[in-house]
Design an enzyme around this catalytic site. Structure first.
Site, PDB file in Angstrom:
ATOM      1  N   CYS A  49       0.865  -1.170   0.000  1.00 15.90           N
ATOM      2  CA  CYS A  49       0.000   0.000   0.000  1.00 15.90           C
ATOM      3  C   CYS A  49       0.906   1.225   0.000  1.00 15.90           C
ATOM      4  O   CYS A  49       2.015   1.178  -0.527  1.00 15.90           O
ATOM      5  CB  CYS A  49      -0.959  -0.021   1.180  1.00 15.90           C
ATOM      6  SG  CYS A  49      -0.151  -0.162   2.788  1.00 15.90           S
TER       7      CYS A  49
ATOM      8  N   HIS B 293      28.964   6.106   1.655  1.00 13.32           N
ATOM      9  CA  HIS B 293      28.071   5.870   0.509  1.00 13.32           C
ATOM     10  C   HIS B 293      28.351   6.938  -0.548  1.00 13.32           C
ATOM     11  O   HIS B 293      27.939   8.089  -0.408  1.00 13.32           O
ATOM     12  CB  HIS B 293      26.613   5.929   0.956  1.00 13.32           C
ATOM     13  CG  HIS B 293      25.639   5.438  -0.070  1.00 13.32           C
ATOM     14  ND1 HIS B 293      25.320   6.151  -1.205  1.00 13.32           N
ATOM     15  CD2 HIS B 293      24.927   4.285  -0.135  1.00 13.32           C
ATOM     16  CE1 HIS B 293      24.440   5.487  -1.910  1.00 13.32           C
ATOM     17  NE2 HIS B 293      24.188   4.348  -1.286  1.00 13.32           N
TER      18      HIS B 293
END
Length: 622
Positions: free
Chosen positions: A26, A544
């Site tokens: 959802c 990262h």
């Protein structure tokens, strides 16, 4: 954490691919049907920084991800070949009746609920345009936008036919054909003219099934049962058309003769029953719904109310249930705002800020699971605010005229054709009461008093020592040269929210990454764009390189180390082609995070401007 790795960790956490019967998603959560829920590693999943919460309810194992759930779902499907119910060939275990009902409703309505909400918002905007006099109903602009908003709801049985058949294990196109027959212009005209028709001499009760909900769901179930009996008994050479032929020849007449009239009667009884309960005391009904709505959302039970709302709109042309839920959303938004104003913790403040904006648009899971529920009192005060606000809407009979989910858009969907009236003003008043009450009470009583925190930025390491003389500290050095950016300003909500840990971000000026600690390479992503290190002092550091650079699939990245290698400060870890990555359209901003920040008192940034490789970057306070 990138979506591929998160998808892999979720599959492992739910007991592996073989334990997954089906999964749908959802707005914020993955909804698994598992073969055996005891095989799932619930605590490990809750500890995953990419997961907000895990909820087991309604026969579903729900993993709350946040607004990027669709990207994680796409990786689940692509990497592990999981999908909606009916696709895996595994026998489904028996669940309690109520749990099966909730699971059925959510599976049927989830696939298109977002589009339905969008069309409801368009209809609300059109109503506002008419009231303000900026548009007239006879103009082509209005009519084109109106059919855009009304078309899905008018032909709702066709969409329900598809999703219901998928849930029941039937051919979705057979159920869509049945639904198309229900809303065929010939049948609509016959219903409008009250024509007298017979099928094989049996009189038909022709009804207008446009926008209906229940008849096609029953018809799809009947068709799926017929198909399951006919299909294996039909020769393989002709079953592709004979099975649909038999299903249509039986189910379409049966629907017009019995299923449709019976389901329509049930729809009307459901609507009248709701009106009866509501009429006993609208204010009390509002208070109850405003208080319990978020609890229902937490356990996935809110799907049980969706058919009632849609049925009210289809049967009565309006609904008084859905507006009662909007103050409940505003109550949680207010509690989140109260936390954001009260707390001095940067991570909590950032999380509350992002959750607040999502809550205003009806997505309350980040606020509930990430901010209010973990501390209990803000959640309770938010529910009390929702109860107070919803009682106002109930007292003034606020009504909605198009489908949606409770959010700021509800304000435009409660405007009647006659224009603004007391019920519309009550919507604004109730929302304001819920928001203000929850904000003020959370700020005053809902959050523990916090001691002043030390400044996040200090120009020199010695300043940190003076600010925290009783604390031990470890230093994480800069892995590259470049300009510094606060982690909250990184253009990726996962990093900016602090969910992956505290730290800083660097916009690099060279394509080299060196070790910021003495320790071991604990992880090296397959694509080479991210490296995890475990320092000798225990700090777990994630570097990262770039935002969304995982999509490059390793191109332009050259690792110079391997997993489990021992490294010292300044050792070369990675080289990357800055120009090529930027030309490919990617942001090179590099978060440097202490991923186990919760194990420490705080993580402070030691500079506020530019930094050179191997210069002090972060101070980890113990």
């Amino acid at each position: 954490m990138q979506y591929q790795q998160l998808a892999d960790e979720i599959i492992a956490g739910v007991g592996g691919r073989e334990n997954v019967l089906s999964v749908v998603h959802c707005a914020t959560r993955l909804r698994f049907k598992l073969q055996d829920e005891t095989r799932a590693q619930t605590e490990a999943l809750k500890a995953n920084p990419g997961i907000i919460m895990v909820v087991q309810s309604g026969g579903q194992y729900q993993v709350v991800i946040g607004n990027h759930v669709s990207e994680v779902y796409a990786q689940l499907v692509a990497r592990h070949n999981v999908g909606q119910e009916g696709e895996p060939a595994v026998a489904v275990k028996k669940e309690p009746l109520f749990a099966r009902f909730i699971d059925m409703v959510s599976a049927i309505f989830t696939p298109f609920i977002g589009v339905m909400i969008a069309t409801g918002i368009i209809k609300g905007l059109l109503a506002l345009a008419l009231v303000l006099g900026v548009m007239r109903p006879e103009t082509g602009t209005y009519q084109l936008l109106f059919v855009a908003s009304d078309g899905l709801f008018y032909f709702l049985p066709i969409l329900l036919g598809y999703s219901a058949a998928k849930k029941f294990g039937g051919n979705p196109f057979v159920s869509m054909a049945i639904a198309a027959a229900l809303v065929h212009p010939m049948m609509i005209a016959a219903a409008d003219q009250k024509a007298s028709l017979r099928f094989l001499g049996i009189p038909l009760e022709i009804l207008n099934y446009s926008s209906s909900v229940i008849p096609i769901v029953f018809a799809a179930w009947v068709a799926s049962r017929i198909e399951s009996w006919v299909h294996p008994r039909t020769p393989g050479a002709v079953r592709n058309f004979t099975t649909p032929l038999i299903c249509l020849m039986i189910t379409v007449p049966l629907t017009f003769l019995a299923i449709g009239p019976a389901a329509t009667w049930l729809s009307q009884m459901l609507a009248q029953g709701y009106l009866l309960v509501y009429s006993l005391s609208p204010a009390i009904a509002g208070a109850v719904m405003g208080a319990i709505w978020q609890v229902c959302v937490m356990f996935g039970l809110h799907w049980g109310l969706v058919p009632i709302m849609l049925n009210n709109l289809a049967t009565l042309g309006q609904d008084t249930l859905l507006p009662l839920l909007m103050p409940a959303v505003m109550g949680q938004a207010g509690a989140t705002l109260g936390v954001m104003l009260r707390t001095r913790d940067i991570k909590t403040k950032a999380m509350a800020g992002s959750a607040l904006s999502a809550s205003l648009f009806g997505i309350t899971e980040p606020a509930v699971y990430g901010v209010t529920l973990p501390h209990r009192r803000p959640f309770i005060l938010g529910c009390l605010g929702g109860a107070l606000g919803a009682s106002v809407l109930g007292f003034w009979h606020t009504t909605i005229y198009s489908f949606g989910f409770p959010s700021v858009f509800t304000f435009i969907q409660v405007i009647p054709a006659s224009g603004f009236d007391a019920s519309v003003y009550a919507a604004f008043a109730g929302a304001a009461i819920a928001l203000v009450f929850a904000t003020l009470t959370t700020w005053a009583w809902g959050w523990p008093v916090e001691k002043p925190v030390q400044p996040k930025v200090a120009e020199e390491t010695s300043e940190v020592s003076a600010a925290a003389p009783l604390m031990q500290k470890d230093v994480v050095y800069s892995p590259m040269s470049g300009s510094l950016l606060p982690i909250e300003q990184v253009a990726d909500e996962t990093f900016a929210s602090g969910l992956l840990g505290k730290g800083a971000a660097i916009v690099p000026t060279s394509g080299r990454v060196v070790s910021p600690v003495n320790g071991v390479v604990s992880s090296l992503f397959r694509t080479g764009h991210a490296i995890g290190l475990t320092a000798d002092d225990g700090a777990e550091v994630l570097i990262h390189v770039g935002i969304d650079t995982v999509k490059l699939d390793g191109q332009f990245f050259t690792p110079r180390i391997a997993t489990d290698d021992r490294v010292a400060v300044g050792d070369l870890l990675l080289e990357f082609d800055m120009v090529a990555i930027q030309d490919a359209g990617y942001d090179l901003t590099t978060p440097v995070l202490v991923s186990n920040s919760d194990d420490y008192v705080d993580v402070l940034t030691l500079t506020s401007h530019s930094v050179t490789a191997c210069a002090p970057l972060l101070s980890v306070l113990k």
